[in-house]
Scaffold this active site. Sequence first.
Site, PDB file in Angstrom:
ATOM      1  N   GLY A  46       1.034  -1.170  -0.042  1.00  0.00           N
ATOM      2  CA  GLY A  46      -0.051   0.011  -0.084  1.00  0.00           C
ATOM      3  C   GLY A  46       0.844   1.211   0.038  1.00  0.00           C
ATOM      4  N   GLU A  47       0.497   2.139   1.039  1.00  0.00           N
ATOM      5  CA  GLU A  47       1.439   3.287   1.055  1.00  0.00           C
ATOM      6  C   GLU A  47       2.028   3.628   2.516  1.00  0.00           C
ATOM      7  OE1 GLU A  47       3.190   6.692  -0.281  1.00  0.00           O
ATOM      8  OE2 GLU A  47       2.078   6.649   1.861  1.00  0.00           O
ATOM      9  N   SER A  48       3.198   3.196   2.511  1.00  0.00           N
ATOM     10  CA  SER A  48       3.973   2.983   4.030  1.00  0.00           C
ATOM     11  C   SER A  48       3.790   4.246   4.793  1.00  0.00           C
ATOM     12  CB  SER A  48       5.371   2.769   3.687  1.00  0.00           C
ATOM     13  OG  SER A  48       6.144   3.877   3.009  1.00  0.00           O
ATOM     14  N   CYS A 104       6.391  -5.156   0.450  1.00  0.00           N
ATOM     15  CA  CYS A 104       6.214  -4.108  -0.244  1.00  0.00           C
ATOM     16  C   CYS A 104       6.181  -2.741   0.973  1.00  0.00           C
ATOM     17  CB  CYS A 104       5.339  -3.970  -1.240  1.00  0.00           C
ATOM     18  SG  CYS A 104       5.651  -2.728  -2.606  1.00  0.00           S
ATOM     19  N   ARG A 142      12.732   3.348  -0.714  1.00  0.00           N
ATOM     20  CA  ARG A 142      11.350   3.200  -1.521  1.00  0.00           C
ATOM     21  C   ARG A 142      11.403   3.746  -3.123  1.00  0.00           C
ATOM     22  NH1 ARG A 142       7.745   7.471   1.684  1.00  0.00           N
ATOM     23  NH2 ARG A 142       6.050   6.248   0.295  1.00  0.00           N
ATOM     24  N   ILE A 145       5.445  -3.593  -7.775  1.00  0.00           N
ATOM     25  CA  ILE A 145       4.181  -2.393  -7.945  1.00  0.00           C
ATOM     26  C   ILE A 145       4.814  -1.479  -7.131  1.00  0.00           C
ATOM     27  CG2 ILE A 145       2.226  -1.277  -7.847  1.00  0.00           C
ATOM     28  CD1 ILE A 145       1.121  -4.285  -7.600  1.00  0.00           C
ATOM     29  N   ARG A 146       5.416  -0.353  -7.866  1.00  0.00           N
ATOM     30  CA  ARG A 146       6.448   0.884  -7.250  1.00  0.00           C
ATOM     31  C   ARG A 146       7.023   0.227  -5.890  1.00  0.00           C
ATOM     32  NH1 ARG A 146       5.693   5.667  -8.244  1.00  0.00           N
ATOM     33  NH2 ARG A 146       5.276   6.581  -6.285  1.00  0.00           N
ATOM     34  N   HIS A 181       4.737  -8.768  -4.326  1.00  0.00           N
ATOM     35  CA  HIS A 181       3.478  -9.046  -3.914  1.00  0.00           C
ATOM     36  C   HIS A 181       3.021 -10.535  -3.943  1.00  0.00           C
ATOM     37  CE1 HIS A 181       1.875  -5.239  -3.141  1.00  0.00           C
ATOM     38  NE2 HIS A 181       2.870  -4.559  -4.200  1.00  0.00           N
ATOM     39  N   GLU A 196       1.024 -12.137  -2.890  1.00  0.00           N
ATOM     40  CA  GLU A 196      -0.587 -12.636  -2.562  1.00  0.00           C
ATOM     41  C   GLU A 196      -1.031 -12.292  -3.758  1.00  0.00           C
ATOM     42  OE1 GLU A 196       0.977  -9.828  -1.810  1.00  0.00           O
ATOM     43  OE2 GLU A 196      -0.015  -8.079  -2.311  1.00  0.00           O
TER      44      GLU A 196
HETATM   45  N1  GLN Z   1       5.691   2.782  -2.999  1.00  0.00           N
HETATM   46  C1  GLN Z   1       5.051   2.552  -1.641  1.00  0.00           C
HETATM   47  C2  GLN Z   1       5.468   3.128  -0.567  1.00  0.00           C
HETATM   48  O1  GLN Z   1       6.707   3.472  -0.579  1.00  0.00           O
HETATM   49  C3  GLN Z   1       5.038   0.840  -1.438  1.00  0.00           C
HETATM   50  C4  GLN Z   1       4.228   0.299  -2.877  1.00  0.00           C
HETATM   51  C5  GLN Z   1       3.617  -1.060  -2.496  1.00  0.00           C
HETATM   52  O2  GLN Z   1       3.333  -1.280  -1.519  1.00  0.00           O
HETATM   53  N2  GLN Z   1       3.080  -1.748  -3.488  1.00  0.00           N
HETATM   54  O3  GLN Z   1       4.978   2.937   0.351  1.00  0.00           O
END
Ligand code: GLN
Length: 192
Positions: free
Chosen positions: A46-48, A78, A105, A132-133, A168, A170
């Site tokens: 997600g977004e840390s 992630c 990151r 993913i990113r 990921h 999952e």
């Molecule tokens: N780019 C997100 C972060 O730095 C991590 C990306 C993800 O969890 N798929 O939080």
Amino acid sequence: MRIGVLAVQGDFIEHEKMVEKLGCQVVELRNKNDMGSLDGLILPGGESTVQGKLIKELGMFDLLKDLIEGGLPVLGTCAGLILLSRNISNDEARHFQTLPVTVERNAYGRQLGSFMSASAFGSLSDVEMTFIRAPVITAVEKDVKILARVDEKIVAVEYKNQMGISFHPELGEDTRVMEYFLRKCRNFSKGQ
Ligand code: GLN
């Protein structure tokens, strides 16, 4: 087995589906009252920054950190890996800091935000990996076991009860990384 999945932000539903498919019970962790008798803990992607902020605001930070430091098996994927990491090279924020590694990151930049690979993971071969990113692990301290590398970059590690993974596991059909984690949970709950 009861597996707690942090469910404040990010792709927790996909983790829950895979954990249930593998025959375990999911406990959604949304606030500090949800944390009783777990055999494992998953910190999803997600977004840390957002996750770290919510965990603190909801009063979950110390409880989760105590569980991790107490030996509960934890899988951080992630953003979840970022939450566990001791150092983040390109961010001021720090979160649990229980995993002695440094991460960067969004290490693949915007151009290569998302991609797939099939690489070795521990003794498993051809494991499907969706990025993913994603962060990468740029340094590991003593006793951290490297489980996977993609293009020479470290993308999965294990340290005692903790697993930190850039990709990921999952997503997709390949359940072997999740099974590897659930075996750690089973061994932990047998030892209790
Ligand atoms: N780019 C997100 C972060 O730095 C991590 C990306 C993800 O969890 N798929 O939080």
